[in-house]
Design a protein around this motif. Sequence first.
Motif, PDB file in Angstrom:
ATOM      1  N   MET A  98      30.586   5.703 -24.631  1.00  0.00           N
ATOM      2  CA  MET A  98      30.318   6.657 -25.703  1.00  0.00           C
ATOM      3  C   MET A  98      29.749   5.951 -26.920  1.00  0.00           C
ATOM      4  O   MET A  98      28.949   6.499 -27.658  1.00  0.00           O
ATOM      5  N   LEU A 152      26.037  13.831 -27.137  1.00  0.00           N
ATOM      6  CA  LEU A 152      27.486  13.879 -27.330  1.00  0.00           C
ATOM      7  C   LEU A 152      27.934  15.213 -27.900  1.00  0.00           C
ATOM      8  O   LEU A 152      28.990  15.714 -27.534  1.00  0.00           O
ATOM      9  N   LEU A 188      28.992  18.105 -25.621  1.00  0.00           N
ATOM     10  CA  LEU A 188      30.179  17.858 -24.802  1.00  0.00           C
ATOM     11  C   LEU A 188      31.428  18.485 -25.400  1.00  0.00           C
ATOM     12  O   LEU A 188      32.381  18.775 -24.687  1.00  0.00           O
ATOM     13  N   ALA A 189      31.439  18.679 -26.710  1.00  0.00           N
ATOM     14  CA  ALA A 189      32.635  19.205 -27.354  1.00  0.00           C
ATOM     15  C   ALA A 189      32.950  20.623 -26.918  1.00  0.00           C
ATOM     16  O   ALA A 189      34.093  21.065 -27.004  1.00  0.00           O
ATOM     17  N   ALA A 249      33.404  12.858 -22.926  1.00  0.00           N
ATOM     18  CA  ALA A 249      34.486  13.155 -23.868  1.00  0.00           C
ATOM     19  C   ALA A 249      35.741  13.604 -23.138  1.00  0.00           C
ATOM     20  O   ALA A 249      36.855  13.203 -23.477  1.00  0.00           O
ATOM     21  N   VAL A 290      31.992   9.478 -33.007  1.00  0.00           N
ATOM     22  CA  VAL A 290      32.696  10.016 -31.835  1.00  0.00           C
ATOM     23  C   VAL A 290      33.815  10.972 -32.263  1.00  0.00           C
ATOM     24  O   VAL A 290      34.190  11.871 -31.514  1.00  0.00           O
ATOM     25  N   VAL A 316      33.517  14.928 -31.946  1.00  0.00           N
ATOM     26  CA  VAL A 316      33.443  15.335 -30.548  1.00  0.00           C
ATOM     27  C   VAL A 316      34.824  15.311 -29.914  1.00  0.00           C
ATOM     28  O   VAL A 316      35.265  16.259 -29.260  1.00  0.00           O
ATOM     29  N   LEU A 317      35.520  14.216 -30.140  1.00  0.00           N
ATOM     30  CA  LEU A 317      36.839  14.036 -29.532  1.00  0.00           C
ATOM     31  C   LEU A 317      37.831  15.063 -30.073  1.00  0.00           C
ATOM     32  O   LEU A 317      38.577  15.700 -29.318  1.00  0.00           O
ATOM     33  N   ARG A 336      37.117  18.595 -28.831  1.00  0.00           N
ATOM     34  CA  ARG A 336      37.498  18.740 -27.421  1.00  0.00           C
ATOM     35  C   ARG A 336      39.007  18.953 -27.287  1.00  0.00           C
ATOM     36  O   ARG A 336      39.472  19.810 -26.533  1.00  0.00           O
TER      37      ARG A 336
END
Length: 512
Positions: free
Chosen positions: A104, A111, A114-115, A133, A181, A184-185, A188
Amino acid sequence: MESVQDIDGIDEPLVDAVTVVTPAPHAPVPYAFARDNGLLVESVDADRAVVAMREGARALALLDLRSALGRELSVNRVSAGEFEKLLAQAYAMDGAAAAVAGDMGIANDGLDPLALGLPTAEDLLDSADDAPAIRLINGLIAESLRQGVSDIHIEPYETALVVRMRVDGVLTEKLRMPPHVAPVLVSRIKVMARLDIAERRVPQDGRISLSLGGKLVDVRVSTLPNRAGERVVMRLLDKENAGIDLAGLGLDAKAEDTLRRAIAEPNGIVLVTGPTGSGKTTTLYAALRGLNDGARNILTVEDPVEYAVDGVGQTQVNSKVGLTFAAGLRAILRQDPDVVMVGEIRDRETADIAVQASLTGHLVLSTVHTNDAAGAITRMRDMGVEPFLLASTLRAVIAQRLVRRLCPHCREERVLDAGMAEVLGMKAGRMVHAAKGCAECGQTGYQGRVGVFEALRVDDAIRQMIHDNADEAAIARHAFADSPTLAKAVRRMVKEGTTSPEEAARIMRRDG
């Protein structure tokens, strides 16, 4: 163990045969194949592979496995429960999270979308094709469960996203990723916990229910706005802990007898005291398990409900709609309960209702935050409970702490120095055990934690002392004349080599 060398003669048709993908060096077969077919490769050498086979598994799948591995198979048949444990251990993604995190950090493209992607796997470990992710979060949780982590901290800063994990009460940094990052993390995780991903200005709480190789795990999620984004703390709650009984708590004989006698009473108040993270909730659940025989109506009001227990009616505090501990306790008393568990007594209103409930024939279990057992009596009086009411309703107080247990593989003997001996109240120069560190304990020197307890039983003498407003020290002197205090209990653990002098000193300083 039976050798499977002549499996070519199996009569089963090959129509439903599963094609096994060429194994990666770190995973001989994909997780989905192992789970669905009940076959787990335990070891592989030059000419033979050792395979654990679940009871009731189809023997036909052995043909596919032998073809994929290109080796003869030795099969060890195991029960379904044992197979699930082996499966979770083998596919817990050791190191996978770090690898994904590295990916990542390098791949910045794509990216953001992906969330919003949902996990496609029903099982946490079945994530080979998921987005980076999702795989990172799955890897973090899976590794945490394997390593006995209690909390995962995701902390965004201007220069980096830091992931720390708490093992045996100690936080350790595990990952450091680029700051981009973080959104996104966090997004998620909020999707998984059914939180509002558009709301970043106020704290939010939620939970995620996961399956790890057939093992059910609850993850409690808390978000908090931060200068550099949103902090997330995930508390991992292993549902197997809800099944622990009193014998499994590690109480000494006197403390266990005191607690068993107290919860056998038809009415009264039993308190468990200690700081946050000292295992109070686990002790309360163990007591409830002993009472949950189907003949009692057991109701709880908690903040939050940590473990779901069959046969127990559990209510969660919700301050937004006015459901406080006091309101919840008042409501469940109209539900014809025999046993009531209140997550915490933190104000006069809750304390008064708990006392009235015990006076009207209910057994009330709860917690308070004090340093020792005798301090709980003072705390209840400070909250406005009349001494004569407290004297007639209180049955027992259990105070507890958790200390790290020395790793049995690498602990080493050393001489107790004078400074530490003075802190512990022990004789200088005696031999004790200390932490060293090895591969078995992750170089920490400790493996797991053990409870330290003191139990105050309210007998006639203490009842009279409470009624007469005796001070805390006088109550403690009488209560622990022939039973160990927290300090004595942890000192004994040092002498037995269960824990280190440094861990014991941490507990004794807190006791003052």
